[in-house]
Design a protein around this motif. Structure first.
Motif, mmCIF file in Angstrom:
data_model
loop_
_atom_site.group_PDB
_atom_site.id
_atom_site.type_symbol
_atom_site.label_atom_id
_atom_site.label_comp_id
_atom_site.label_asym_id
_atom_site.label_seq_id
_atom_site.Cartn_x
_atom_site.Cartn_y
_atom_site.Cartn_z
ATOM 1 N N LYS A 1 48.544 27.561 52.554
ATOM 2 C CA LYS A 1 47.278 27.663 51.828
ATOM 3 C C LYS A 1 46.870 29.103 51.553
ATOM 4 O O LYS A 1 46.178 29.374 50.562
ATOM 5 C CB LYS A 1 46.173 26.969 52.635
ATOM 6 C CG LYS A 1 44.892 26.717 51.842
ATOM 7 C CD LYS A 1 45.129 25.758 50.690
ATOM 8 C CE LYS A 1 43.842 25.375 49.986
ATOM 9 N NZ LYS A 1 44.063 24.471 48.850
ATOM 10 N N LEU A 2 47.296 30.041 52.383
ATOM 11 C CA LEU A 2 46.838 31.420 52.197
ATOM 12 C C LEU A 2 47.562 32.134 51.054
ATOM 13 O O LEU A 2 47.072 33.154 50.554
ATOM 14 C CB LEU A 2 46.995 32.220 53.493
ATOM 15 C CG LEU A 2 48.411 32.561 54.008
ATOM 16 C CD1 LEU A 2 48.992 33.809 53.352
ATOM 17 C CD2 LEU A 2 48.373 32.756 55.529
ATOM 18 N N GLN A 3 48.705 31.612 50.614
ATOM 19 C CA GLN A 3 49.443 32.271 49.550
ATOM 20 C C GLN A 3 48.586 32.396 48.293
ATOM 21 O O GLN A 3 48.030 31.420 47.797
ATOM 22 C CB GLN A 3 50.718 31.494 49.228
ATOM 23 C CG GLN A 3 51.678 31.340 50.390
ATOM 24 C CD GLN A 3 52.192 32.671 50.890
ATOM 25 O OE1 GLN A 3 52.549 33.549 50.107
ATOM 26 N NE2 GLN A 3 52.213 32.825 52.203
ATOM 27 N N ASN A 4 48.476 33.628 47.786
ATOM 28 C CA ASN A 4 47.739 33.875 46.544
ATOM 29 C C ASN A 4 46.325 33.299 46.598
ATOM 30 O O ASN A 4 45.784 32.845 45.597
ATOM 31 C CB ASN A 4 48.498 33.301 45.349
ATOM 32 C CG ASN A 4 48.180 34.026 44.051
ATOM 33 O OD1 ASN A 4 47.807 35.192 44.044
ATOM 34 N ND2 ASN A 4 48.318 33.317 42.949
ATOM 35 N N ALA A 5 45.736 33.329 47.793
ATOM 36 C CA ALA A 5 44.389 32.781 48.003
ATOM 37 C C ALA A 5 44.280 31.340 47.509
ATOM 38 O O ALA A 5 43.277 30.927 46.932
ATOM 39 C CB ALA A 5 43.338 33.657 47.322
ATOM 40 N N GLY A 6 45.337 30.575 47.755
ATOM 41 C CA GLY A 6 45.327 29.161 47.388
ATOM 42 C C GLY A 6 45.607 28.864 45.937
ATOM 43 O O GLY A 6 45.641 27.697 45.537
ATOM 44 N N LEU B 1 46.635 44.901 40.412
ATOM 45 C CA LEU B 1 45.428 45.098 39.611
ATOM 46 C C LEU B 1 44.840 43.762 39.153
ATOM 47 O O LEU B 1 43.625 43.630 39.003
ATOM 48 C CB LEU B 1 45.734 45.972 38.390
ATOM 49 C CG LEU B 1 45.962 47.460 38.664
ATOM 50 C CD1 LEU B 1 46.457 48.161 37.407
ATOM 51 C CD2 LEU B 1 44.679 48.114 39.168
ATOM 52 N N ASP B 2 45.702 42.774 38.924
ATOM 53 C CA ASP B 2 45.221 41.459 38.485
ATOM 54 C C ASP B 2 44.640 40.633 39.627
ATOM 55 O O ASP B 2 43.709 39.851 39.422
ATOM 56 C CB ASP B 2 46.364 40.671 37.831
ATOM 57 C CG ASP B 2 46.753 41.237 36.471
ATOM 58 O OD1 ASP B 2 45.862 41.713 35.754
ATOM 59 O OD2 ASP B 2 47.955 41.203 36.141
ATOM 60 N N PHE B 3 45.185 40.785 40.849
ATOM 61 C CA PHE B 3 44.790 39.912 41.952
ATOM 62 C C PHE B 3 44.291 40.628 43.203
ATOM 63 O O PHE B 3 43.661 39.999 44.046
ATOM 64 C CB PHE B 3 45.973 39.013 42.362
ATOM 65 C CG PHE B 3 46.163 37.810 41.493
ATOM 66 C CD1 PHE B 3 45.362 36.690 41.637
ATOM 67 C CD2 PHE B 3 47.148 37.788 40.516
ATOM 68 C CE1 PHE B 3 45.531 35.567 40.841
ATOM 69 C CE2 PHE B 3 47.331 36.679 39.704
ATOM 70 C CZ PHE B 3 46.522 35.571 39.872
ATOM 71 N N ASN B 4 44.622 41.909 43.348
ATOM 72 C CA ASN B 4 44.261 42.639 44.570
ATOM 73 C C ASN B 4 44.707 41.919 45.832
ATOM 74 O O ASN B 4 44.036 41.962 46.855
ATOM 75 C CB ASN B 4 42.737 42.869 44.633
ATOM 76 C CG ASN B 4 42.238 43.708 43.483
ATOM 77 O OD1 ASN B 4 41.526 43.201 42.619
ATOM 78 N ND2 ASN B 4 42.615 44.969 43.440
ATOM 79 N N LYS B 5 45.853 41.266 45.774
ATOM 80 C CA LYS B 5 46.308 40.530 46.949
ATOM 81 C C LYS B 5 47.313 41.381 47.727
ATOM 82 O O LYS B 5 47.828 42.384 47.220
ATOM 83 C CB LYS B 5 46.910 39.195 46.546
ATOM 84 C CG LYS B 5 48.262 39.239 45.851
ATOM 85 C CD LYS B 5 48.694 37.824 45.501
ATOM 86 C CE LYS B 5 50.097 37.799 44.899
ATOM 87 N NZ LYS B 5 50.498 36.436 44.512
ATOM 88 N N PRO B 6 47.621 41.018 48.964
ATOM 89 C CA PRO B 6 48.540 41.806 49.777
ATOM 90 C C PRO B 6 49.860 42.074 49.065
ATOM 91 O O PRO B 6 50.480 41.158 48.511
ATOM 92 C CB PRO B 6 48.735 40.940 51.022
ATOM 93 C CG PRO B 6 47.487 40.137 51.118
ATOM 94 C CD PRO B 6 47.091 39.855 49.705
ATOM 95 N N ARG B 7 50.318 43.337 49.129
ATOM 96 C CA ARG B 7 51.529 43.714 48.410
ATOM 97 C C ARG B 7 52.761 42.990 48.944
ATOM 98 O O ARG B 7 53.724 42.759 48.198
ATOM 99 C CB ARG B 7 51.724 45.224 48.474
ATOM 100 C CG ARG B 7 50.678 46.010 47.699
ATOM 101 C CD ARG B 7 51.015 47.484 47.675
ATOM 102 N NE ARG B 7 52.086 47.767 46.735
ATOM 103 C CZ ARG B 7 51.882 48.186 45.487
ATOM 104 N NH1 ARG B 7 50.648 48.352 45.017
ATOM 105 N NH2 ARG B 7 52.900 48.442 44.692
ATOM 106 N N VAL B 8 52.736 42.619 50.226
ATOM 107 C CA VAL B 8 53.897 41.911 50.763
ATOM 108 C C VAL B 8 54.064 40.565 50.061
ATOM 109 O O VAL B 8 55.203 40.113 49.821
ATOM 110 C CB VAL B 8 53.766 41.730 52.293
ATOM 111 C CG1 VAL B 8 52.598 40.822 52.660
ATOM 112 C CG2 VAL B 8 55.080 41.179 52.872
#
Length: 476
Positions: free
Chosen positions: A245-250, A59-66
């Motif tokens: 770089k892709l982790q947590n959208a940088g 909910l805070d980041f909407n990033k991939p669950r993996v």
């Protein structure tokens, strides 16, 4: 649905502080059995609420669950499991080797908890960067007041809800809120403060701690560079740099911040970046919301957009942004040292490429700037590795890998210079919250040896007490 974020009333902060301080003074947290129980309860909390923690983070980041599962919940469980396996060994008194004439003194180093710790966690990894240092504090026998980030209201609210259900509320507490609550906490005298965040707030924390002569660990970040050597596997270097770089959208303190690449291999490196970019996201990073997270809030979103708009470099991949808080992973070439992208830590999905003549120029470029939290080097050359080790400085140095180089519990993680000071991870986390208390027990039988130290003094006693000063130095 986003959770309503509840600030801890300012009037309660003093009561929380007094409660955990009284608990420490009572000695409750010192026994190893107590520490083990609290660590087991923390592990149980993480395991039993894995899905809830992932949901809150999503909910805070909407990033991939993996990413959430691997880098937040699983990493936290791994940390507490490792501590459970080893903390009793870490806590054992040590018997240092001493000179022969003091061999009967029972010289011992006792591992003593420093006291009540304040842990101020950042928004980018609200779970693991709360609990990794907390594991060290619990293992060391220290009570903790945890201040999660207000920028991640869902994760922070859930942490505040769960912690008192599993851990001893008399020793471990959560204070939620923003600047007023953090300021109120920093007015108090702590036995150790552990802060993860940016240099500006780090200075505020260090200044507040100095008023009470409180030891501090500062994990701050900075512009972590990547060096590409001409002899490296360019395909692998591009793939692993993109992964970092892709982790947590940088939004990671150790994300590759910029790349220094020799001109002779720059075209091939850019081609490799494009290949892996299209492999990871065939329709672009913004096409599928399950594959790419958002920037934490609108202020950060606008800041990163502004950096992209102001750069004088050429955007060769990405550059797009959406109204829902996402920014595409953006690769910018032709960047120079005075570019907008080089003035501060990017902390977002933008990767500048700076072309240099060779590795020596790259090393000189890094040496002229603030010490970064991490430095990544892709090379097959033993000479290049030796050169980088001897002529650069950084919190952590990794060859031929980026993000995954921080896995494991054996190496210290921490900044140096502008990127912070102090370290943690594994045993070093325990050491961070521990005072090494030296003790001796000098037997009465030593008294004949001590006799010359007592008045009245004489030339004979002087000679006896200073004879070690006249021992010749060994030949060079």
């Amino acid at each position: 649905m986003t959770t309503e974020f509840q600030h801890t009333p300012l009037s309660e902060i003093q009561h929380i502080y007094e409660r955990v301080t009284a608990t420490f003074k009572s000695g409750v947290t010192r026994p190893l059995e107590y520490r083990r129980k609290q660590l087991l309860q923390l592990k149980r909390m993480l395991q039993e609420n894995q899905t809830a923690l992932e949901d809150a983070h999503y909910l805070d980041f909407n990033k991939p669950r993996v990413e959430i599962a691997l880098n937040e919940v699983s990493a936290s469980i791994s940390t507490v499991t490792y501590a459970l396996q080893h903390f009793e060994e870490w806590a054992r008194p040590e018997k240092p080797e001493v000179e022969a004439w003091r061999s009967s003194w029972d010289s011992t180093i006792h591992k003593v908890p420093k006291g009540v710790a304040l842990i101020i966690a950042p928004f980018n990894y609200p779970i693991v960067l709360s609990f990794n240092p907390m594991v060290g504090a619990i293992a060391a026998g220290c009570p903790v007041v945890l201040k999660p980030a207000e920028a991640t209201p869902n994760a922070s609210t859930l942490i505040a809800k769960l912690l008192p259900k599993y851990l001893d509320p008399a020793a471990y507490a959560v204070v939620n809120g923003g600047i007023p609550e953090t300021s109120a906490l920093l007015e108090l005298r702590w036995d150790h403060i552990f802060f993860t965040g940016g240099p500006k707030v780090g200075q505020i924390v260090a200044t507040a701690a100095a008023k009470h002569i409180t030891p501090v660990t500062l994990e701050l970040g900075g512009k972590s560079p990547v060096i590409i050597d001409t002899d490296c596997d360019l395909e692998l270097a591009a793939k692993r740099t993109l992964y970092g770089k892709l982790q947590n959208a940088g939004q990671v303190c150790v994300a590759p911040d910029y790349v220094l690449v020799p001109r002779s291999v720059a075209p091939a490196f850019k081609k490799a970046l494009a290949k892996w970019y299209e492999t990871f996201w065939p329709k672009g990073t913004l096409h599928d919301v399950t594959q790419w997270g958002k920037i934490v809030n609108s202020v950060a979103h606008q800041r990163i957009k502004r950096l992209i708009q102001q750069t004088k470099g050429e955007i060769i991949l990405g550059g797009e942004a959406t109204d829902d808080g996402r920014i595409a992973l953006t690769i910018v070439t032709g960047v120079t040292a005075d570019d907008s992208l080089m003035q501060e830590e990017i902390f977002g999905p933008v990767l500048p490429l700076i072309e240099v003549d060779n590795v020596d120029d790259a090393i000189a470029f890094i040496a002229e700037r603030q010490i970064p939290l991490a430095l990544y080097v892709f090379t097959r050359s033993a000479d290049t590795k030796k050169k980088v080790i001897e002529r650069t400085n950084s919190g952590r140095l990794a060859f031929n890998e980026t993000f995954a180089s921080f896995a494991g519990h054996e190496l210290p993680f921490g900044g140096h210079g502008h990127s912070g000071y102090g370290s943690y991870i594994g045993k070093i986390s325990f050491d961070t919250f521990t005072h090494n208390r030296g003790t001796t027990d000098v037997p009465a039988e030593m008294e004949p040896m001590f006799e010359p130290r007592y008045p009245p003094y004489s030339d004979e006693k002087y000679k006896m007490m200073t004879q070690s000063m006249r021992v010749p130095a060994p030949e060079a």
